[in-house]
Design a protein around this motif. Sequence first.
Motif, PDB file in Angstrom:
ATOM      1  N   ASN A  26      -8.325  11.372  -9.951  1.00 39.56           N
ATOM      2  CA  ASN A  26      -6.958  10.910  -9.678  1.00 39.56           C
ATOM      3  C   ASN A  26      -6.278  10.410 -10.943  1.00 39.56           C
ATOM      4  N   GLY A  67      -3.943   0.215  -0.772  1.00 40.13           N
ATOM      5  CA  GLY A  67      -4.557   1.061   0.248  1.00 40.13           C
ATOM      6  C   GLY A  67      -5.530   2.082  -0.312  1.00 40.13           C
ATOM      7  N   ASN A  68      -6.047   1.826  -1.514  1.00 41.71           N
ATOM      8  CA  ASN A  68      -6.944   2.804  -2.129  1.00 41.71           C
ATOM      9  C   ASN A  68      -8.384   2.556  -1.704  1.00 41.71           C
ATOM     10  N   VAL A  69      -8.687   3.045  -0.529  1.00 44.55           N
ATOM     11  CA  VAL A  69      -9.992   2.795   0.087  1.00 44.55           C
ATOM     12  C   VAL A  69     -10.678   4.132   0.379  1.00 44.55           C
ATOM     13  N   ASP A  70     -11.978   4.182   0.138  1.00 39.49           N
ATOM     14  CA  ASP A  70     -12.747   5.386   0.470  1.00 39.49           C
ATOM     15  C   ASP A  70     -12.807   5.573   1.979  1.00 39.49           C
ATOM     16  N   LYS A 108      -1.187   6.707   2.479  1.00 42.79           N
ATOM     17  CA  LYS A 108      -1.614   5.393   2.992  1.00 42.79           C
ATOM     18  C   LYS A 108      -0.947   5.053   4.319  1.00 42.79           C
ATOM     19  N   CYS A 148       0.828  -1.202   0.000  1.00 44.42           N
ATOM     20  CA  CYS A 148       0.000   0.000   0.000  1.00 44.42           C
ATOM     21  C   CYS A 148       0.869   1.262   0.000  1.00 44.42           C
ATOM     22  N   LEU A 149       2.141   1.110   0.364  1.00 42.88           N
ATOM     23  CA  LEU A 149       3.059   2.255   0.364  1.00 42.88           C
ATOM     24  C   LEU A 149       3.777   2.415  -0.977  1.00 42.88           C
ATOM     25  N   LEU A 193     -13.646  10.736  -7.444  1.00 40.04           N
ATOM     26  CA  LEU A 193     -12.260  10.863  -6.975  1.00 40.04           C
ATOM     27  C   LEU A 193     -11.314  10.003  -7.814  1.00 40.04           C
ATOM     28  N   ALA A 246      -5.383  13.289 -12.937  1.00 43.78           N
ATOM     29  CA  ALA A 246      -4.293  14.042 -12.304  1.00 43.78           C
ATOM     30  C   ALA A 246      -2.953  13.337 -12.500  1.00 43.78           C
ATOM     31  N   LEU A 247      -2.990  12.027 -12.702  1.00 41.48           N
ATOM     32  CA  LEU A 247      -1.756  11.284 -12.968  1.00 41.48           C
ATOM     33  C   LEU A 247      -1.372  11.367 -14.448  1.00 41.48           C
ATOM     34  N   PHE A 297       0.164  14.390  -5.414  1.00 40.02           N
ATOM     35  CA  PHE A 297      -0.995  15.171  -4.968  1.00 40.02           C
ATOM     36  C   PHE A 297      -0.610  16.113  -3.812  1.00 40.02           C
TER      37      PHE A 297
END
Lengths: 325, 325
Positions: free
Chosen positions: A109, A307-310, B274, A43-44, A105, A112-113, B28
Motif C-alpha cells: 500500500n 480503519g486500517n485493520v486486517d 472503510k 476512518c473515512l 499489504l 502504491a501510494l 486502489f
Amino acid sequence: MTDLARVRAAAERLQGHVRRTPLLSSPFLDEIAGRRVLVKAECLQHTGSFKFRGAWAALTALDQGIGSRGVLAYSSGNHAQGVALAARMLGLPAVVVMPADAPRLKIDNTRALGAEVVLYDRATEDRDAIGAALAEARGLTLVPPFDHPEVIAGQGSTGLEIAEQAAERGVTAADVIVCCGGGGFASGIALALEGSGLRVRTAEPAGFDDMARSLASGQVERNAALSGSICDAIVTPQPGKLTLPILQRLAGPGLVVTDDEALRAVALAFQRLKVVAEPGGAVALAAVLFRPAEIKGDTVICTLSGGNVDAEVFQRALQRQAVND
Amino acid sequence: MTDLARVRAAAERLQGHVRRTPLLSSPFLDEIAGRRVLVKAECLQHTGSFKFRGAWAALTALDQGIGSRGVLAYSSGNHAQGVALAARMLGLPAVVVMPADAPRLKIDNTRALGAEVVLYDRATEDRDAIGAALAEARGLTLVPPFDHPEVIAGQGSTGLEIAEQAAERGVTAADVIVCCGGGGFASGIALALEGSGLRVRTAEPAGFDDMARSLASGQVERNAALSGSICDAIVTPQPGKLTLPILQRLAGPGLVVTDDEALRAVALAFQRLKVVAEPGGAVALAAVLFRPAEIKGDTVICTLSGGNVDAEVFQRALQRQAVND
C-alpha cells in the motif's frame, strides 16, 4: 508553538484536499452509553485515518526548496500512509523506512501510494541510523508522527470540524474523547477547542496509558512494554515533548479501556455505524460505551480515528461481539 | 407523477433530517476499475440505508389527519427500518408486519426504533391480508417500499446530492450505477439527474435481473425465482409500475453481477473505503469494479446503498476476498 491560530492556518491549507468526515450517531449507541453519542469518523479520511491531515499540514509548511528534495517518515502505520499520499498529491518525493517483516499489504500500500520504501531488519539494523543516513545523503526532511508543531496543527483541523458539526446539532458543551498514542491528535484537537465548551479527554489501551498517568502525575510517565496491545496504531513509549504540556493545560483526566472493550467497540461500529474501525481507532468509542460513569454530560463526542485493520483482526472483533450478544 | 420538481420538494422536506452522505473514493479502487470511481455511501444514512429518505418523504406528504392515525409497512428489511425511524421522528404510530422467522436482531431493531411489530407465519398466513385488516381496523396508511410517487421522490434526493458532490469534483458527465430491486432508488435518482450529463444505469444480481431484462425487451419481465441470492435486500419479483417507465425513458442498459462479485465488492469496500456494505448494497460497486468493459467514460459514480449485513455474511465476504488476493 502550536496554538489555535496555527491550527486555523493548517485547516486553511487543508481546505479542498482533506475530507470533511461525517459526525455519525445511532440511537442504539446512545442507549448503551446512556447519553447522546456523536462519532467523528476519521476512518473515512484519505488513507483511512486522520494522519493525512498532519502530513499535509507539515509538508505544505516546508519551504519549497527544502520540500522538493523530499520527505522521510518511519513505520508501516497510518502516519507513513498519510505522508506518502500527501507527498504524492504535492509532487514531492517520499521515503518511508519500514521493518522488513511488516505485513506485505502495508508495504504494498505504501508503495502504491507512491512512496519509496526502504526496508530494514529489526533485529540487526537501527531504524534511526538508516533514516538519518538517508536524510543526510539526499537532503530529506523528517516528518515525525506526532511531536511536531505543524503535524499537531494539522490534526487539530479535526477539532475545528467537530466544533462546527456539534454546533449544527445544538451541542456547545461536552467531553470530546480522543484516541491517544503520542498525543498529536488529542493535543491538536484540544488547541482547536480551546475556549469553547468542548473539552478533550484522551483514551488509551490498558497497559499503554502513559498519557493518562502523565496527566495524573504531572510528569512524563513511560509504558512498561513497547508492544502487546491489539491497539497497535496507538502504542507509543511515552507522551510527546510538545503534546503533553498542551494536554496538561487543556485536557481533562485520561480514560483507559481494555483490548476486549476496544474489540467490542469495533464490532458495534460495524453493526450500528456501518464504518470500519481498527482497535486503536475505537478506544475512544469504547470509553464512551463501557466507561460511562467516568464521563459527565448529556452528550459526548468521540473520535473514531482510523480503519486500517486486517480482515483477521476484524473477524475476531465480530466473533467477540457475537459471544457477548 | 414523480418528476424533478417533486424530487426537489422531497429534498426540501428532508433538509436537516437526512444525512448528506459522503462521496468516497480510493486510488486502489480507481486502479481496479481502470477509471476514477466515486462512491455515494448511503450505508451511512440513518438506519444504514437510503430507505430512510423515501420513508420520510412519504410520511411528510401525508395529510396530518391521515398520518396521525399511523402508517404500515411490510418486511424485515431496510424499508421497514426507514419507516419505523421516520415515523418515530415525526411522532406517528408505525406498524411493521414481519415474518415470525425473521432474524431476531431485525425484529428487535425494528421494535427499538419504536415500531409495533406484528408477526405472521409465512407458511400459513397471508401477509397482505393481515396488513389490509390492520389498515382497515386502525386507519393506517400503507407505505410501499418502492412503487409510490413520494417514496421515489425521497430516494431521488440522493441524486441531487450526487450531482452537487460530483460537480464539486469537476465531474459533470458520467454513468451513475445504482443498486436496483424494485427500482425506487434508481428511478428517483434518474429523475434528479434528468437533463444533466449524469446518466443512471441499474445494477442487479444474476438471476434477479428483471429490470435489466425489462429495459432490454421494453416490457415487464419477471424473475424465475423469488429468493436464493445473497443480495436479499434487492430481490424483487418484477419492476414497479411507476419505476419501470421512468427508467425506460432515462436509464442506460442495466448491469448484472454475480453473488461472488457482490461479496468481493463488500470486501473491497471494507478494505479500501472503510465502510460496511451489505451484498445487495454493493452490486453497483461490483459492476464498476468487475464489469469495466460495459461502462464508458473517465469517471464512474456508483451507490453503496446499504450496510445492514449480518456478521456471518460479512465474514464470508472477507474470507472470499482473502482467497482472491
